[in-house]
Design an enzyme around this catalytic site. Structure first.
Site, PDB file in Angstrom:
ATOM      1  N   GLY A 190      22.601  43.286 114.698  1.00 52.41           N
ATOM      2  CA  GLY A 190      23.173  44.513 115.234  1.00 52.41           C
ATOM      3  C   GLY A 190      22.714  45.723 114.428  1.00 52.41           C
TER       4      GLY A 190
ATOM      5  N   ASP B 156      31.108  37.864 109.592  1.00 53.14           N
ATOM      6  CA  ASP B 156      30.401  36.784 110.271  1.00 53.14           C
ATOM      7  C   ASP B 156      31.435  35.985 111.058  1.00 53.14           C
ATOM      8  OD1 ASP B 156      29.181  34.162 110.763  1.00 53.14           O
ATOM      9  OD2 ASP B 156      27.652  34.735 109.304  1.00 53.14           O
TER      10      ASP B 156
ATOM     11  N   ILE C 220      24.137  44.492 124.102  1.00 51.36           N
ATOM     12  CA  ILE C 220      25.131  44.473 125.183  1.00 51.36           C
ATOM     13  C   ILE C 220      26.506  44.855 124.653  1.00 51.36           C
ATOM     14  CG2 ILE C 220      26.205  43.087 126.995  1.00 51.36           C
ATOM     15  CD1 ILE C 220      23.730  41.247 126.876  1.00 51.36           C
TER      16      ILE C 220
ATOM     17  N   TYR D  72      19.566  26.300 121.928  1.00 49.54           N
ATOM     18  CA  TYR D  72      20.327  27.502 122.268  1.00 49.54           C
ATOM     19  C   TYR D  72      21.153  27.277 123.536  1.00 49.54           C
ATOM     20  CZ  TYR D  72      21.137  32.192 124.189  1.00 49.54           C
ATOM     21  OH  TYR D  72      21.717  33.303 124.749  1.00 49.54           O
TER      22      TYR D  72
END
Length: 313
Positions: free
Chosen positions: A36, A51, A12, A140
């Site tokens: 990614g 990070d 996205i 999550y």
């Protein structure tokens, strides 16, 4: 605008970066490339391999002072969050807090890529509005909800401007088929013979599938707005996994035969989001139908297949 996109080499995030660059914004990308893909990076954006848990990521925000931060970097696996909730919290909560504190210091607006289905859990009201109780069943979902609460607290304490976008199941070109969330991407690669796959459970579980270009439009509207809200981004339509598989198989001209396995821990039986609030506040509504979105996604994976075949000649 100057916009910093975390996770800008991901699915996205990279589509959003492309849209921001195309309209003339100055764009910075922060991504550690753990999930990614460098091939997704836009050459007209400034890339920083970091990070989000690293203090250097917060230092970058404070030095660059972007107008807005689009926060997409995340630990995105529900099953991994169940297996390792501490790692999930380190990335999705502590990493996000690292950025939020820097956003307060730099006066940056935050648009947060949250989650819809995992946030609400199994609820009786569908399509589910933002007013529904939030009782996530996976770590999550818990970490995403916790950071939403931190954003609200930072708004009250430090006047942080933010919007949390609660995505339903996003799909489209560039989605990683090697994770667990991109079922349409997984089906595309599986039916093209590039990986083994199976449907978890009996395939009657339902999700709300929203195409990535529609999600990008929601982000652009939120970035350009000063609305501080928690908003669902979904279509209000649900489709079961068996139907999704059939649509992908038909588009590829493949037999609709698939192996079924046991359901995964933490998965919901059904999820579909009510998008009426974001339509009222930002003027957003989904435009791409499921059938058209699957067609465009399949074409992307076919294009990759043709490109790879040409390379191997």
């Amino acid at each position: 605008m100057k916009v910093l996109v975390t996770g800008g080499a991901g699915f996205i995030g990279s589509h959003l970066v492309d849209a921001l660059v195309e309209r003339g914004d100055e764009v910075l990308v922060v991504d550690d490339l753990s999930t990614g893909d460098e091939r997704n990076l836009n050459s007209r954006a400034r890339f920083h391999k970091l990070d989000i848990r690293d203090p250097a990521a917060a230092d970058l925000v404070r030095s660059e002072r972007p107008d807005a931060i689009s926060h997409h970097a995340a630990q995105m696996s529900v099953s991994r969050s169940v297996a390792d909730p501490i790692f999930d919290a380190e990335v999705n909560l502590m990493g996000s807090l690292n950025l939020a504190r820097a956003a307060v210091d730099s006066g940056s607006r935050v648009v947060f890529a949250s989650t819809g289905g995992a946030l609400y859990g199994d609820v009786p009201v569908m399509p589910t509005p933002e007013t529904a109780p939030t009782w996530p069943v996976s770590p999550y979902g818990i970490s995403k909800l916790a950071f939403e609460h931190y954003l609200y607290g930072f708004r009250r304490q430090y006047a942080l401007s933010y919007t949390a976008l609660r995505y339903s199941n996003v799909y489209g070109p560039r989605q990683n088929p090697h994770g667990e969330a991109g079922v349409i991407a997984i089906f595309c690669e599986g039916l093209l013979g590039k990986r083994a796959f199976k449907i978890h459970g009996d395939g009657t579980d339902t999700r709300d599938y929203v195409y990535v270009s529609d999600v990008v439009k929601a982000n652009l509207l939120a970035l350009d707005s000063d609305v501080c809200e928690h908003l669902n981004v979904g279509t209000g339509r649900q489709a079961d996994t068996n139907t999704i598989f059939r649509l992908v198989a038909e588009r590829l001209g493949k037999p609709a035969q698939v192996e079924h396995g046991p359901p995964r821990p933490g998965d919901l039986r059904a999820s579909v989001l009510d998008h009426s609030l974001i339509e009222r506040t930002l003027g957003w509504k989904p435009e791409v139908t499921l059938e058209d979105g699957i067609a465009q996604t399949v074409e992307f994976f076919l294009g990759q297949e043709r490109s790879q075949a040409g390379t191997n000649l």
